[in-house]
Design an enzyme around this catalytic site. Structure first.
Site, PDB file in Angstrom:
ATOM      1  N   ASP A   7       0.816  -1.224   0.000  1.00  0.00           N
ATOM      2  CA  ASP A   7       0.000   0.000   0.000  1.00  0.00           C
ATOM      3  C   ASP A   7       0.844   1.268   0.000  1.00  0.00           C
ATOM      4  O   ASP A   7       0.313   2.378  -0.015  1.00  0.00           O
ATOM      5  CB  ASP A   7      -0.949   0.000   1.208  1.00  0.00           C
ATOM      6  CG  ASP A   7      -0.201  -0.039   2.540  1.00  0.00           C
ATOM      7  OD1 ASP A   7       1.049  -0.054   2.531  1.00  0.00           O
ATOM      8  OD2 ASP A   7      -0.864  -0.069   3.590  1.00  0.00           O
ATOM      9  N   ASP A  56      19.747  -5.255  -0.683  1.00  0.00           N
ATOM     10  CA  ASP A  56      19.123  -3.936  -0.900  1.00  0.00           C
ATOM     11  C   ASP A  56      19.172  -3.095   0.365  1.00  0.00           C
ATOM     12  O   ASP A  56      18.870  -1.896   0.320  1.00  0.00           O
ATOM     13  CB  ASP A  56      17.672  -4.097  -1.371  1.00  0.00           C
ATOM     14  CG  ASP A  56      16.852  -4.965  -0.441  1.00  0.00           C
ATOM     15  OD1 ASP A  56      17.219  -6.137  -0.253  1.00  0.00           O
ATOM     16  OD2 ASP A  56      15.867  -4.468   0.123  1.00  0.00           O
TER      17      ASP A  56
END
Ligand code: AMP
Ligand code: MG
Length: 489
Positions: A127, A254
């Site tokens: 979201d 990452d």
């Protein structure tokens, strides 16, 4: 007043050099506005370092939430890939937007990123939002890390959004304003190597060198030098983590910054009792990112970084590979020497002796055996109070203690100098997990930020060893209850 004047008065001085990289490295992306932003935490020290006017930005909830853009901002979401728990994925800023790079009064370039700023092309199923608890958690831990002297991204502010976000339960939403030397990750290079052309990879490497390692531009092989420097900064960084018992929790490629800063605080936490197998993250069931695994995992991540640079290292593939392997083989050695230097300082040792490794290993193995608190054991030794450690009276501890004292006496420095060295290297306080939880609960459940403020006041001077810190050095009332952390969702 125009937006331009307003921004100038607030001290914004933004550039957007990352957007001048090839277009595949980012997506132009504005933050998604939120319902009713409210500033709940402002980091005055960071605001001042950035050259922002504190009196103005303390009313800048709309800017920090992404509802208003400061003049000069060209917001983007950055593309990156990464190995998550060993599996390679295309990732990218799925819930973060880079407002731009603030050029500080000292001329430094600092990324200003809004974490929790809404959906981006990299959001996949997410979201794009963040919950208040985890954002406050990042704020507290990153401030504590900075105070401990460990390179880290900083937190400028936290704003609540006035919106609920849906997780397992309904949680209050928030945006964290993060300041970083940059957000270039090992995963950014993996993205370039896997999904772009060689010239784009070269553009990224050149940009990184110019931004973080300008002194390497003159080197014979700047890309090899880049690899070596990143390896050396990570060796130092991970050693610093080990020295204070910090467990990052999700050392995916990452989440490793090329600048050498600690980045992406998710399920991180500090170890209490010394145990190399300590893991707090609920999703790390195999212990991949356990305390004792952090050094080899960093080495593994750096090998992934080295792979991305192969096309730039040498035109002959075999030669390039050999260069990369040689550089990577330096990591364990580098780490070991950083670690030895750090541990010697924790024990008040200025010079080197052959037996030092054994002296350190015995202490750590006793701490492991008897479940001694890592921070408090070193703090007690600093003040020559062995009786305050969990090792006191335990078999062979006396002997270890006598050998250590003799070792100190063999050096030229005085006992007082050794004590001072130890004070600077053994924190009186770390962000104890139960203290962090207590601060978050008061803030999130009651809107009471005073518990967090008091905690930050103590954490901001970890080497002060002041009487006011004693309360915060204490262990949790129920230390046997296993502590669990959850990913920053
Ligand atoms: P992290 O665990 O925070 O390092 O995030 C791993 C990846 O998941 C990154 O690409 C994030 O941008 C993405 N991500 C995490 N949370 C969300 C979210 N709520 N919405 C969209 N993407 C997310
Ligand atoms: Mg991340």
């Amino acid at each position: 007043m125009t937006n331009s004047n307003k921004s100038k008065q607030a001290g914004w001085n933004l550039d957007n050099s990352y957007s001048r990289l090839p277009g595949s490295f980012f997506s132009v992306q504005k933050p998604s506005p939120v319902e009713s932003p409210e500033l709940v935490v402002l980091n005055v020290e960071v605001a001042e370092e950035l050259g922002l006017d504190v009196d103005i930005v303390k009313n800048a909830a709309e800017v920090f939430a992404g509802n208003e853009l400061p003049e000069g901002s060209e917001p983007i979401a950055q593309a990156y890939a990464g190995h998550q728990f060993g599996h390679f994925n295309m990732l990218g800023d799925g819930r973060a937007v880079l407002l731009g790079e603030q050029i500080t009064p000292q001329g430094e370039r600092v990324d200003i990123q809004l974490k929790g700023a809404g959906r981006t092309p990299y959001s996949r199923g997410g979201d794009g939002r963040a919950a208040l608890g985890p954002m406050l958690r990042e704020y507290i831990i990153s401030e504590a890390m900075d105070a401990l002297g460990i390179p880290t991204t900083r937190s400028l502010a936290v704003v609540t959004t006035g919106e609920g976000i849906i997780r397992e339960t309904d949680l209050p939403g928030a945006v964290l304003v993060r300041a970083a030397q940059s957000h270039i990750r090992v995963g950014t290079f993996q993205f370039a190597a896997n999904f772009t052309e060689k010239e784009d990879l070269k553009a990224l490497a050149d940009y990184t060198i110019e931004r973080h390692y300008p002194e390497l531009e003159e080197e014979e092989n700047p890309y090899l030098s880049l690899l070596e420097e990143v390896i050396s900064r990570q060796a130092k960084l991970i050693s610093q983590w080990q020295m204070v018992g910090f467990i990052h929790g999700v050392m995916n490629t990452d989440n490793m910054a090329i600048s050498g800063e600690t980045i992406d605080y998710g399920p991180c936490a500090f170890m209490d009792a010394f145990d190399p197998s300590t893991v707090f993250s609920s999703i790390d069931r195999q212990g991949r990112y356990a305390y004792g695994n952090q050094p080899p995992i960093a080495g593994w991540n750096l090998a992934r970084f080295a792979e991305t640079l192969l096309p730039l290292l040498h035109e002959d593939e075999e030669t390039g590979l050999k260069m990369a392997q040689e550089a990577i083989s330096e990591f364990p050695k580098r780490f070991h020497s950083e670690w030895m230097a750090g541990m010697r300082a924790k024990l008040g040792l200025f010079n080197e002796e052959a037996q030092d490794k054994e002296l350190i290993d015995i202490l750590l193995s006793k701490m492991h055996e008897y479940g001694a608190d890592y921070t408090n054991t070193f703090a007690a030794l600093t003040f020559d109070q062995p009786e305050k450690t969990d090792l006191y009276g335990k078999p062979e501890f006396d002997r270890w203690y006598a050998i250590w004292k003799e070792r100190q006496e063999r050096q030229d420095e005085t006992a007082e100098e050794a004590h001072e060295l130890m004070k600077k290297n053994n924190p009186a306080v770390i962000p104890r997990n139960f203290r962090v939880e207590e601060a978050l609960e008061a803030a999130v459940e009651e809107g009471d930020y005073s518990v967090m403020e008091r905690l930050l006041d103590v954490l901001i001077e970890p080497y002060a060893h002041s009487p006011g810190q004693e309360e915060y050095a204490k262990l949790p009332p129920d230390p046997d209850e296993p502590y669990q952390t959850f990913c920053g969702t």
